[in-house]
Design a protein around this motif. Sequence first.
Motif, short mmCIF file in Angstrom:
data_model
loop_
_atom_site.label_atom_id
_atom_site.label_comp_id
_atom_site.label_asym_id
_atom_site.label_seq_id
_atom_site.Cartn_x
_atom_site.Cartn_y
_atom_site.Cartn_z
N ALA A 95 -63.78 16.18 -43.41
CA ALA A 95 -63.83 16.12 -44.87
C ALA A 95 -64.96 17.00 -45.41
CB ALA A 95 -64.01 14.69 -45.35
N ALA A 96 -66.12 16.95 -44.77
CA ALA A 96 -67.25 17.75 -45.22
C ALA A 96 -66.99 19.22 -44.97
CB ALA A 96 -68.54 17.30 -44.54
N GLY A 97 -66.31 19.52 -43.87
CA GLY A 97 -65.94 20.89 -43.56
C GLY A 97 -67.14 21.81 -43.51
N ASP A 98 -66.85 23.09 -43.59
CA ASP A 98 -67.89 24.10 -43.61
C ASP A 98 -68.03 24.57 -45.05
OD1 ASP A 98 -69.69 26.08 -43.18
OD2 ASP A 98 -68.34 27.39 -42.09
N GLY A 99 -68.72 23.80 -45.85
CA GLY A 99 -68.92 24.13 -47.26
C GLY A 99 -69.77 25.35 -47.46
N SER A 100 -70.24 25.93 -46.36
CA SER A 100 -71.13 27.08 -46.47
C SER A 100 -70.42 28.31 -47.03
CB SER A 100 -71.75 27.41 -45.12
OG SER A 100 -70.77 27.86 -44.21
N PHE A 101 -69.10 28.42 -46.86
CA PHE A 101 -68.41 29.64 -47.30
C PHE A 101 -68.68 29.92 -48.78
CE2 PHE A 101 -64.95 31.78 -49.43
CZ PHE A 101 -64.86 32.95 -48.71
N GLN A 102 -68.47 28.92 -49.63
CA GLN A 102 -68.66 29.13 -51.07
C GLN A 102 -70.13 29.39 -51.41
OE1 GLN A 102 -66.23 29.61 -53.15
NE2 GLN A 102 -64.50 28.78 -52.04
N PHE A 103 -71.03 28.67 -50.75
CA PHE A 103 -72.46 28.90 -51.00
C PHE A 103 -72.83 30.33 -50.62
CE2 PHE A 103 -72.89 24.32 -51.24
CZ PHE A 103 -73.93 24.17 -52.16
N LEU A 104 -72.36 30.79 -49.47
CA LEU A 104 -72.73 32.13 -49.01
C LEU A 104 -72.05 33.21 -49.84
CD1 LEU A 104 -72.76 31.54 -45.16
CD2 LEU A 104 -74.69 31.60 -46.74
N LEU A 105 -70.77 33.04 -50.13
CA LEU A 105 -70.08 34.04 -50.96
C LEU A 105 -70.78 34.19 -52.30
CD1 LEU A 105 -67.71 35.92 -51.76
CD2 LEU A 105 -66.49 33.87 -52.50
N TRP A 106 -70.92 33.07 -53.02
CA TRP A 106 -71.50 33.15 -54.35
C TRP A 106 -72.98 33.46 -54.32
CZ3 TRP A 106 -68.63 34.43 -58.05
CH2 TRP A 106 -67.29 34.07 -58.05
N GLY A 107 -73.67 33.00 -53.29
CA GLY A 107 -75.09 33.33 -53.17
C GLY A 107 -75.29 34.84 -53.06
N TRP A 108 -74.53 35.47 -52.16
CA TRP A 108 -74.66 36.92 -51.99
C TRP A 108 -74.22 37.68 -53.24
CZ3 TRP A 108 -77.73 39.31 -48.97
CH2 TRP A 108 -78.08 38.76 -47.74
N VAL A 109 -73.07 37.32 -53.79
CA VAL A 109 -72.55 38.06 -54.95
C VAL A 109 -73.49 37.94 -56.14
CG1 VAL A 109 -70.68 38.15 -56.66
CG2 VAL A 109 -70.13 37.96 -54.22
N ILE A 110 -73.91 36.73 -56.44
CA ILE A 110 -74.76 36.53 -57.62
C ILE A 110 -76.15 37.11 -57.41
CG2 ILE A 110 -75.75 34.82 -59.20
CD1 ILE A 110 -72.68 35.26 -59.44
N ALA A 111 -76.70 36.98 -56.20
CA ALA A 111 -78.01 37.58 -55.93
C ALA A 111 -77.94 39.09 -56.08
CB ALA A 111 -78.50 37.19 -54.54
N ILE A 112 -76.92 39.72 -55.49
CA ILE A 112 -76.78 41.18 -55.58
C ILE A 112 -76.59 41.61 -57.03
CG2 ILE A 112 -75.21 43.10 -55.02
CD1 ILE A 112 -74.90 41.72 -52.22
N CYS A 113 -75.79 40.87 -57.78
CA CYS A 113 -75.59 41.22 -59.19
C CYS A 113 -76.89 41.09 -59.98
CB CYS A 113 -74.50 40.34 -59.82
SG CYS A 113 -72.84 40.75 -59.27
N ASN A 114 -77.64 40.02 -59.76
CA ASN A 114 -78.92 39.86 -60.46
C ASN A 114 -79.90 40.97 -60.11
OD1 ASN A 114 -79.29 37.44 -62.26
ND2 ASN A 114 -78.31 36.45 -60.52
N PHE A 115 -80.06 41.23 -58.80
CA PHE A 115 -80.97 42.30 -58.38
C PHE A 115 -80.49 43.66 -58.87
CE2 PHE A 115 -82.13 39.34 -54.70
CZ PHE A 115 -83.29 38.89 -55.33
N GLY A 116 -79.16 43.88 -58.83
CA GLY A 116 -78.60 45.13 -59.32
C GLY A 116 -78.82 45.31 -60.80
N HIS A 117 -78.59 44.26 -61.57
CA HIS A 117 -78.80 44.32 -63.02
C HIS A 117 -80.27 44.64 -63.30
CE1 HIS A 117 -77.59 42.82 -67.19
NE2 HIS A 117 -78.83 43.26 -67.30
#
Length: 191
Positions: free
Chosen positions: A25-47
Amino acid sequence: MEKQFNSSESLALITEMIQKAKKEAAGDGSFQFLLWGWVIAICNFGHYGLAKSGFEMPYVVWLAIIPASIWSFTHAYRERRKARLKSHLDDMLGQLWITVFSAMIIVLAFMGTLGFNHSPVILVLAGIGVFCSGALIKDKSVKLGGLVLFLGAIVGFLMPIDEQYLVAGVSIVLGYLFPGYLLKSKFKNRV
């Protein structure tokens, strides 16, 4: 002939089955954290970098959210379809993040009204989602990630708008990516 269990063997079997169900049930919830963490961090640093270099449209980096959203929703849909166990926890987490995402869209729609101080508000909303996710899955590192995002929001409100992107990028790295990698590691150890 079926084996008869004594009470301690029955309790051990039930406990093992509950633990297996919790792991799935808990699964590997890391996928969403890692996807959005990388995308949003890169966008913030890029901006931040583009704004500091004088680029006229630094917000163009945020277009990366479109393919990330498609990838995120596709991944979540596939995982949900192949899951053997659909728990109340999965539903709660899904509803929580749909609510947080909807609130973020509203904030972004009215960022002009907010004087473009939307980054700290987004960090507050992300902090709520991350902290509540940590509470639901009973993971202290994820809850701590939510607190880091709250702290980033406070610091962000004290900074000029361009600097808020740098603060948000650092906050996302610490509040999303670190817990995401810890979740991934914990999942590998559970399975």
